[in-house]
Design a protein around this motif. Structure first.
Motif, PDB file in Angstrom:
ATOM      1  N   UNK B  16       0.966  -1.782   0.391  1.00  0.00           N
ATOM      2  CA  UNK B  16      -0.324   0.030  -0.234  1.00  0.00           C
ATOM      3  C   UNK B  16       1.544   1.386   0.029  1.00  0.00           C
ATOM      4  N   UNK B  17       2.132   0.897   0.751  1.00  0.00           N
ATOM      5  CA  UNK B  17       2.601   2.317   0.462  1.00  0.00           C
ATOM      6  C   UNK B  17       3.507   2.502  -0.301  1.00  0.00           C
ATOM      7  N   UNK B  18       3.820   1.207  -1.595  1.00  0.00           N
ATOM      8  CA  UNK B  18       4.206   1.722  -2.652  1.00  0.00           C
ATOM      9  C   UNK B  18       3.237   2.312  -3.431  1.00  0.00           C
ATOM     10  N   UNK B  19       2.443   1.732  -3.530  1.00  0.00           N
ATOM     11  CA  UNK B  19       1.440   2.039  -4.470  1.00  0.00           C
ATOM     12  C   UNK B  19       0.657   3.880  -4.014  1.00  0.00           C
ATOM     13  N   UNK B  20       1.031   4.472  -2.878  1.00  0.00           N
ATOM     14  CA  UNK B  20       0.393   5.742  -2.679  1.00  0.00           C
ATOM     15  C   UNK B  20       1.443   6.691  -3.220  1.00  0.00           C
TER      16      UNK B  20
END
Lengths: 204, 96
Positions: B16-20
């Motif tokens: 999720x962090x990478x997508x953000x």
């Protein structure tokens, strides 16, 4: 209803998510209709739309974009946290989403107030004097961002209810479809903004 | 048909962090690109970047990658329907 962490005989999580997705499809079609209206009017009044779009503040639009993207990431993470039985972390992540969702609305309030002060609101004399294209641009701007803000409010209430259910253990690590559905709704609101932002603020 | 136990799939925070981060990068790229006046190309690039962002949100945040395939197919069908409606509307307006 009693707490039913293990009462899963009558549960259909996929069916539940399917229902949410069907509702999301109707929302997508609603906004798609508005985007098409915007595109056609822009095509027919491109000069007025160009001038009117310059009135919008890219900074506040970008700030609200960052806010929504971050809040989407945290509500998605809150599901992971709940699955790992980390209730407090899950609630904190949801709380973050709720908090910045409210900040989004506050920004919107200041943004709209400034427009009103400049005499830019649907049906205002300033707008009528500017011409038909500007009336269309700001009409669509207020209607579409207003409808989007309404969705933010509904999303916040939805997440607020889910937040409460997690506290009361009505939503648990093995029964969290309602949290997933609240997340899906919030991400839909995010997607709509992903298109509103470039169309109104960036493309001039 | 009871499918309740078939998805204990836990998506890591890192995903999720990478997508953000990717979403934020696309946002800043689109702000940067649209500050130059490239004419109709600006609109195209901005919409293309918005589409990439939407695909990321659908795939990861909305779990389409990990959920039953049916949802992804339905979403694709609805988006295709919207694309067709936009196309036909503009066929009308452009060649009037």
């Amino acid at each position: 209803m009693a707490q039913q962490a293990h009462a899963d005989e009558h549960r259909d999580d996929i069916g539940s998510r399917f229902g949410m997705w069907l509702f999301i499809f109707t929302e997508l079609l609603l906004f798609a209709g508005l985007f098409i209206t915007y595109s056609v009017f822009r095509y027919k009044n491109w000069q007025a739309f160009h001038l009117a779009a310059e009135e919008l503040d890219v900074f506040i639009g970008a700030l609200n974009t960052v806010i929504l993207l971050a809040s989407s990431a945290t509500i998605a993470m809150s599901i992971t946290a709940l699955q790992q039985k980390r209730k407090i972390l899950s609630l904190s992540l949801m709380g973050f989403t709720l908090m910045v969702g409210i900040v989004f609305l506050v920004n919107k309030y200041f943004e709209w107030s400034l427009k009103f002060e400049h005499g830019l609101y649907p049906g205002s004399e300033t707008l009528v004097e500017l011409g038909k294209g500007e009336v269309l641009f700001f009409g669509l701007y207020f209607f579409m961002t207003g409808l989007h803000a309404l969705h933010i409010i509904i999303g916040l209430v939805f997440i607020g209810v889910v937040f409460n259910y997690v506290i009361k253990d009505k939503i648990t690590h093995d029964n969290f479809v309602l949290l997933e559905n609240a997340g899906l709704y919030w991400h839909l609101v995010d997607i709509i903004w992903i298109f509103l932002f470039p169309l109104f603020y960036l493309i001039t | 048909m009871s499918h309740n136990d078939e998805k204990p799939h836990i998506i890591p925070y890192k995903t999720f962090l990478l997508v953000l981060l990717a979403l934020l990068a696309f946002t800043f790229i689109s702000i940067g690109v649209t500050s130059y006046n490239l004419g109709p190309l600006t609109v195209l690039i901005a919409l293309l970047l918005a589409t990439f962002k939407t695909i990321l949100v659908l795939t990861y945040f909305m779990h389409l990658k990990y959920d039953v395939k049916m949802f992804a197919i339905l979403v694709a069908a609805v988006l295709a329907l919207i694309a067709v409606v936009i196309f036909i509307t503009f066929l009308d307006y452009l060649f009037r």
